[in-house]
Design an enzyme around this catalytic site. Structure first.
Site, short mmCIF file in Angstrom:
data_model
loop_
_atom_site.label_atom_id
_atom_site.label_comp_id
_atom_site.label_asym_id
_atom_site.label_seq_id
_atom_site.Cartn_x
_atom_site.Cartn_y
_atom_site.Cartn_z
N ASN A 11 0.83 -1.21 0.00
CA ASN A 11 0.00 0.00 0.00
C ASN A 11 0.86 1.26 0.00
OD1 ASN A 11 -2.17 1.70 0.00
ND2 ASN A 11 -2.85 1.24 2.08
N GLU A 38 0.89 -2.94 -5.16
CA GLU A 38 0.47 -1.57 -4.85
C GLU A 38 1.65 -0.74 -4.37
OE1 GLU A 38 -3.52 0.71 -3.16
OE2 GLU A 38 -3.08 -1.31 -2.42
N ASP A 162 -2.30 -9.79 -4.46
CA ASP A 162 -3.58 -9.31 -3.96
C ASP A 162 -4.62 -9.55 -5.06
OD1 ASP A 162 -5.79 -7.95 -3.09
OD2 ASP A 162 -4.78 -6.03 -2.80
N ASN A 164 -7.87 -9.31 -4.57
CA ASN A 164 -9.06 -8.49 -4.31
C ASN A 164 -10.35 -9.30 -4.36
OD1 ASN A 164 -8.75 -5.60 -3.65
ND2 ASN A 164 -7.43 -5.57 -5.46
#
Length: 269
Positions: A11, A38, A162, A164
């Site tokens: 992130n 990310e 990830d 999601n």
């Protein structure tokens, strides 16, 4: 021989790198291959210590459509035979979502798969139950799946990142409340159903079975991590040719530095 692999949605690698949890984890060198998602940065924006981890080669896929968005990176102390950035399909290029390395024994994908985006509102401002980027998300998955299957004809596939998507109700703390939210929509979960049916093994479940309350992402709101109100949306999948090589899989839920935590996989050959 063992190969240890890690995956972590950081992130924002610049933000994460200033936090003690990230610094300690990144300095430990416990893994042979590390995939970040990310990253939200181009290598030109990073200090040398992040671009070139000592003892590792590195590859970055950065967004060209928007600065400070998406992005993936891989660090490896095993020299790959080949490295690629992005998927082959031009429709799904530009957001820096894939780093693909070909190793001697398997293809390795590090992916930051799209999220479903904001919910679409009707002309009266009411939610419609449809999400702006779900069509793009599902198209991206299809493109990835087609490419992975093609490569798998000659060599097994390992994919981390990830996704999601929380696959099953056990994979999020409040499944009933999220049945109409992206990340747990029927069509999203159906893709993972089909992925598993095609012979891709969820390595954490293979090792640990249906152990509950195991999550890899927690909202920053409402003290969700402290309460362990989370989602398991970060995965290591291997094509079933490697099922017998799975030695261990883990979720490092105590490691801080992001709203996600790292996950790991050990393969034994």
């Amino acid at each position: 021989m063992e190969i240890r692999l890690a995956s972590w949605n950081v992130n924002g690698i610049r933000a994460a790198s200033g936090k003690d949890g990230f610094k300690q984890w990144f300095s430990e060198d416990r893994y042979d291959v590390i995939g970040f998602q990310e990253t939200k940065a181009d290598p030109s924006q990073l200090p040398e210590s992040l671009v070139r981890k000592s003892g590792y080669e590195s590859w970055f896929a950065s967004s060209t459509v928007k600065k400070g968005y998406s992005g993936t990176a891989v660090y490896s102390r095993i020299k790959p035979l080949k490295a690629e950035i992005e998927l082959p399909d031009p429709e799904f290029q530009g957001e820096g979502r894939i780093v693909h390395l070909e190793f001697e024994r398997f293809h390795f994908f590090n992916g930051y798969f799209p999220n479903g985006g904001a919910e679409i509102l009707d002309e009266k401002g009411k939610p419609t139950g449809k999400f702006k980027r779900v069509p793009y998300k599902m198209g991206f998955f299809e493109s990835f799946f087609e490419y992975a299957q093609k490569l798998r004809e000659k060599k097994p596939v390992v994919v981390c990142g990830d996704f999601n998507i929380a696959h099953e109700p056990i994979d999020l703390a409040r499944p009933k409340l999220n049945e109409q939210n992206t990340g747990f929509l029927p069509e999203e979960r159906a893709f993972l159903d089909r992925f598993v049916a095609a012979g891709y093994v969820d390595t954490f479940r293979k090792v640990h079975g249906d152990v509950p309350d195991q999550y890899s992402w927690w909202s920053y709101r409402m003290r969700a991590r402290e309460k362990n109100v989370g989602w398991r949306i970060d995965y290591f999948f291997v094509s079933d040719e490697l099922e017998g090589n799975i030695a261990d899989a883990c979720i490092e839920s105590s490691v801080t530095g992001s709203d996600h935590c790292p996950i790991g996989l050990t393969l034994r050959f």
